[in-house]
Scaffold this motif. Sequence first.
Motif, PDB file in Angstrom:
ATOM      1  N   PRO A  74       0.830  -1.205   0.000  1.00  0.00           N
ATOM      2  CA  PRO A  74       0.000   0.000   0.000  1.00  0.00           C
ATOM      3  C   PRO A  74       0.867   1.258   0.000  1.00  0.00           C
ATOM      4  CG  PRO A  74      -0.761  -1.566   1.663  1.00  0.00           C
ATOM      5  CD  PRO A  74       0.552  -2.076   1.152  1.00  0.00           C
ATOM      6  N   LYS A  75       0.320   2.350  -0.524  1.00  0.00           N
ATOM      7  CA  LYS A  75       1.083   3.597  -0.617  1.00  0.00           C
ATOM      8  C   LYS A  75       1.578   4.071   0.749  1.00  0.00           C
ATOM      9  CE  LYS A  75       0.953   8.333  -2.361  1.00  0.00           C
ATOM     10  NZ  LYS A  75       1.426   8.906  -1.084  1.00  0.00           N
ATOM     11  N   ALA A  76       0.867   3.709   1.804  1.00  0.00           N
ATOM     12  CA  ALA A  76       1.267   4.126   3.151  1.00  0.00           C
ATOM     13  C   ALA A  76       2.673   3.663   3.507  1.00  0.00           C
ATOM     14  CB  ALA A  76       0.275   3.592   4.180  1.00  0.00           C
ATOM     15  N   VAL A  77       3.091   2.514   2.980  1.00  0.00           N
ATOM     16  CA  VAL A  77       4.431   2.008   3.298  1.00  0.00           C
ATOM     17  C   VAL A  77       5.490   2.934   2.693  1.00  0.00           C
ATOM     18  CG1 VAL A  77       5.980   0.026   3.185  1.00  0.00           C
ATOM     19  CG2 VAL A  77       3.512  -0.345   3.354  1.00  0.00           C
ATOM     20  N   GLU A  78       5.236   3.428   1.486  1.00  0.00           N
ATOM     21  CA  GLU A  78       6.144   4.407   0.891  1.00  0.00           C
ATOM     22  C   GLU A  78       6.136   5.700   1.702  1.00  0.00           C
ATOM     23  OE1 GLU A  78       6.488   7.086  -3.187  1.00  0.00           O
ATOM     24  OE2 GLU A  78       5.645   5.061  -3.327  1.00  0.00           O
ATOM     25  N   ASP A  79       4.956   6.122   2.140  1.00  0.00           N
ATOM     26  CA  ASP A  79       4.859   7.338   2.964  1.00  0.00           C
ATOM     27  C   ASP A  79       5.648   7.177   4.255  1.00  0.00           C
ATOM     28  OD1 ASP A  79       3.215   8.416   1.027  1.00  0.00           O
ATOM     29  OD2 ASP A  79       1.350   7.875   2.060  1.00  0.00           O
ATOM     30  N   PHE A  80       5.559   6.003   4.894  1.00  0.00           N
ATOM     31  CA  PHE A  80       6.335   5.751   6.110  1.00  0.00           C
ATOM     32  C   PHE A  80       7.831   5.896   5.828  1.00  0.00           C
ATOM     33  CE2 PHE A  80       2.863   2.609   7.732  1.00  0.00           C
ATOM     34  CZ  PHE A  80       2.099   3.669   8.185  1.00  0.00           C
ATOM     35  N   SER A  81       8.268   5.386   4.674  1.00  0.00           N
ATOM     36  CA  SER A  81       9.693   5.405   4.331  1.00  0.00           C
ATOM     37  C   SER A  81      10.207   6.832   4.148  1.00  0.00           C
ATOM     38  CB  SER A  81       9.942   4.618   3.043  1.00  0.00           C
ATOM     39  OG  SER A  81       9.454   3.299   3.149  1.00  0.00           O
ATOM     40  N   ARG A  82       9.336   7.750   3.821  1.00  0.00           N
ATOM     41  CA  ARG A  82       9.752   9.134   3.573  1.00  0.00           C
ATOM     42  C   ARG A  82       9.761   9.975   4.858  1.00  0.00           C
ATOM     43  NH1 ARG A  82      10.505   9.495  -1.712  1.00  0.00           N
ATOM     44  NH2 ARG A  82       9.280   8.188  -3.128  1.00  0.00           N
ATOM     45  N   LEU A  83       9.358   9.396   5.974  1.00  0.00           N
ATOM     46  CA  LEU A  83       9.419  10.101   7.256  1.00  0.00           C
ATOM     47  C   LEU A  83      10.870  10.230   7.703  1.00  0.00           C
ATOM     48  CD1 LEU A  83       6.450   8.307   9.081  1.00  0.00           C
ATOM     49  CD2 LEU A  83       6.435  10.615   8.093  1.00  0.00           C
TER      50      LEU A  83
ATOM     51  N   LYS B 250       8.880 -10.091   6.014  1.00  0.00           N
ATOM     52  CA  LYS B 250       9.201  -8.857   6.719  1.00  0.00           C
ATOM     53  C   LYS B 250      10.554  -8.285   6.298  1.00  0.00           C
ATOM     54  CE  LYS B 250       8.871 -10.774  10.805  1.00  0.00           C
ATOM     55  NZ  LYS B 250       8.508 -12.152  10.373  1.00  0.00           N
ATOM     56  N   SER B 251      11.561  -9.149   6.178  1.00  0.00           N
ATOM     57  CA  SER B 251      12.899  -8.676   5.818  1.00  0.00           C
ATOM     58  C   SER B 251      12.915  -8.039   4.438  1.00  0.00           C
ATOM     59  CB  SER B 251      13.896  -9.833   5.863  1.00  0.00           C
ATOM     60  OG  SER B 251      14.007 -10.351   7.180  1.00  0.00           O
ATOM     61  N   THR B 252      12.156  -8.601   3.509  1.00  0.00           N
ATOM     62  CA  THR B 252      12.102  -8.044   2.159  1.00  0.00           C
ATOM     63  C   THR B 252      11.434  -6.673   2.169  1.00  0.00           C
ATOM     64  OG1 THR B 252      12.018 -10.262   1.209  1.00  0.00           O
ATOM     65  CG2 THR B 252      11.304  -8.451  -0.203  1.00  0.00           C
ATOM     66  N   THR B 253      10.359  -6.538   2.934  1.00  0.00           N
ATOM     67  CA  THR B 253       9.693  -5.237   3.038  1.00  0.00           C
ATOM     68  C   THR B 253      10.632  -4.202   3.637  1.00  0.00           C
ATOM     69  OG1 THR B 253       7.517  -6.270   3.255  1.00  0.00           O
ATOM     70  CG2 THR B 253       7.736  -4.003   4.051  1.00  0.00           C
ATOM     71  N   GLN B 254      11.334  -4.579   4.704  1.00  0.00           N
ATOM     72  CA  GLN B 254      12.293  -3.656   5.314  1.00  0.00           C
ATOM     73  C   GLN B 254      13.376  -3.242   4.319  1.00  0.00           C
ATOM     74  OE1 GLN B 254      13.794  -5.764   8.824  1.00  0.00           O
ATOM     75  NE2 GLN B 254      12.850  -4.193  10.075  1.00  0.00           N
ATOM     76  N   ALA B 255      13.906  -4.221   3.591  1.00  0.00           N
ATOM     77  CA  ALA B 255      14.965  -3.920   2.618  1.00  0.00           C
ATOM     78  C   ALA B 255      14.463  -2.963   1.547  1.00  0.00           C
ATOM     79  CB  ALA B 255      15.471  -5.211   1.987  1.00  0.00           C
ATOM     80  N   SER B 256      13.227  -3.145   1.107  1.00  0.00           N
ATOM     81  CA  SER B 256      12.649  -2.264   0.097  1.00  0.00           C
ATOM     82  C   SER B 256      12.478  -0.844   0.631  1.00  0.00           C
ATOM     83  CB  SER B 256      11.300  -2.820  -0.381  1.00  0.00           C
ATOM     84  OG  SER B 256      11.477  -4.082  -0.986  1.00  0.00           O
ATOM     85  N   MET B 257      12.108  -0.725   1.898  1.00  0.00           N
ATOM     86  CA  MET B 257      11.976   0.601   2.512  1.00  0.00           C
ATOM     87  C   MET B 257      13.339   1.286   2.610  1.00  0.00           C
ATOM     88  SD  MET B 257       9.195  -0.357   5.514  1.00  0.00           S
ATOM     89  CE  MET B 257       8.907   1.342   6.066  1.00  0.00           C
ATOM     90  N   ILE B 258      14.352   0.531   3.053  1.00  0.00           N
ATOM     91  CA  ILE B 258      15.694   1.103   3.154  1.00  0.00           C
ATOM     92  C   ILE B 258      16.208   1.488   1.770  1.00  0.00           C
ATOM     93  CG2 ILE B 258      18.102   0.553   3.694  1.00  0.00           C
ATOM     94  CD1 ILE B 258      16.411   1.174   6.150  1.00  0.00           C
ATOM     95  N   ASN B 259      15.927   0.671   0.771  1.00  0.00           N
ATOM     96  CA  ASN B 259      16.370   0.967  -0.588  1.00  0.00           C
ATOM     97  C   ASN B 259      15.733   2.247  -1.112  1.00  0.00           C
ATOM     98  OD1 ASN B 259      17.942   0.168  -2.899  1.00  0.00           O
ATOM     99  ND2 ASN B 259      16.034  -0.357  -3.923  1.00  0.00           N
ATOM    100  N   LEU B 260      14.454   2.456  -0.802  1.00  0.00           N
ATOM    101  CA  LEU B 260      13.778   3.690  -1.220  1.00  0.00           C
ATOM    102  C   LEU B 260      14.420   4.906  -0.560  1.00  0.00           C
ATOM    103  CD1 LEU B 260      11.502   5.217  -2.641  1.00  0.00           C
ATOM    104  CD2 LEU B 260      10.024   4.693  -0.684  1.00  0.00           C
ATOM    105  N   ILE B 261      14.709   4.801   0.736  1.00  0.00           N
ATOM    106  CA  ILE B 261      15.374   5.903   1.431  1.00  0.00           C
ATOM    107  C   ILE B 261      16.742   6.166   0.811  1.00  0.00           C
ATOM    108  CG2 ILE B 261      16.339   6.655   3.648  1.00  0.00           C
ATOM    109  CD1 ILE B 261      14.174   4.865   4.991  1.00  0.00           C
ATOM    110  N   ASN B 262      17.465   5.099   0.551  1.00  0.00           N
ATOM    111  CA  ASN B 262      18.807   5.180  -0.028  1.00  0.00           C
ATOM    112  C   ASN B 262      18.793   5.876  -1.388  1.00  0.00           C
ATOM    113  OD1 ASN B 262      21.553   4.710  -0.456  1.00  0.00           O
ATOM    114  ND2 ASN B 262      21.293   2.549  -0.943  1.00  0.00           N
ATOM    115  N   GLN B 263      17.751   5.642  -2.158  1.00  0.00           N
ATOM    116  CA  GLN B 263      17.631   6.239  -3.485  1.00  0.00           C
ATOM    117  C   GLN B 263      17.107   7.678  -3.439  1.00  0.00           C
ATOM    118  OE1 GLN B 263      14.942   3.391  -5.235  1.00  0.00           O
ATOM    119  NE2 GLN B 263      16.581   2.281  -6.271  1.00  0.00           N
TER     120      GLN B 263
END
Length: 351
Positions: A111-120, A135-148
Amino acid sequence: MQIDALLEIMGKQNASDLIITVNNPPVFRISKDLVRSNQPAFTKETAKEIIYQMLSAEQKADFEKEKEIDIAYQLKETRFRVNVHYERGNAACAIRRLSSRIPTLQELLMPKAVEDFSRLTQGLILVTGVTGAGKSTTQASMINLINQSRPCHIITIEDPIEYIHANKKSIVEQREVGIDTETFASALRRVLRQNPDVILVGEMRDLETIQTAITAAETGHLVISTLHTPDAAQAIDRMIDVFPPAQQAQIRLQLSLTIQGVVAQKLLQKKDKSGVVAAVEILAANGAVRNIIRKSATQDLYSTIETGSKFGMVSMDNALKDLYRAKLISEEAAIENSRNPDEMAKKLKLA
């Protein structure tokens, strides 16, 4: 047989997991189903031999002392998460194959909310679910978005490191428990001296880790971590229940101020058995949610999530219903995984 050859077969069959136990052949998990291979059954000796091929001398000593160990194993471009343990006195292991590429949140159908959380930039985000829920894959994707997306200093504490992050806009330091630090708690005690902006805690296992993670979130850092709970409401209760009763009121207050969101997920087999897909429940912290946490009324979070779509919230039952409508999961899967199976059955008939 060599372990590398067995892992090559695992990749060719697109298996997510491999289980090695005595008196059984290699068993693969393919799209949630267990599939026995046509290889000979392991004996006590052959199981130990093939498992020990993945362990260094130090890891062998640790395993024989502690009776279990978590490691990461690399074969060419593919990493594996390995848990080695004893089963009825014999060495056994479970191996998870990790993608060499970190998927995007969109590819995971988050859901878009996960991307919104990553931008906090501060607060606490929890990713919850049972073992094997992704869970680990979701976390990695969030960290990757922040990294980018932005320049910041990211420190991860993992056991073991699963996905490798290359520095992009951010600097990413990945610390592995047992190699770079002794425990999650000891790493967290010192992490604030390392000038982080974002802290990923692979798992919150004890009171000290949870307390330190909350403190880090209070002091202006974004903290992302996991808990083994089936839904968002139980994640809140789990964090508080580890503390002595005399401390729980204070922890509720701290948590109500720091929590930003909970991503609770279940990994389900796709209807066509081509793979798996995550059903995701979202709790987004607003005034009502923070008040519920402070008042110790977490049972009210279920109805708050159900009615909180305008805040980005998604209930597990609505997530399941959407996956069914998209023809990604079967009716049976939607009903079996819902909080209220009878009500879900009625909803699906109208879908």
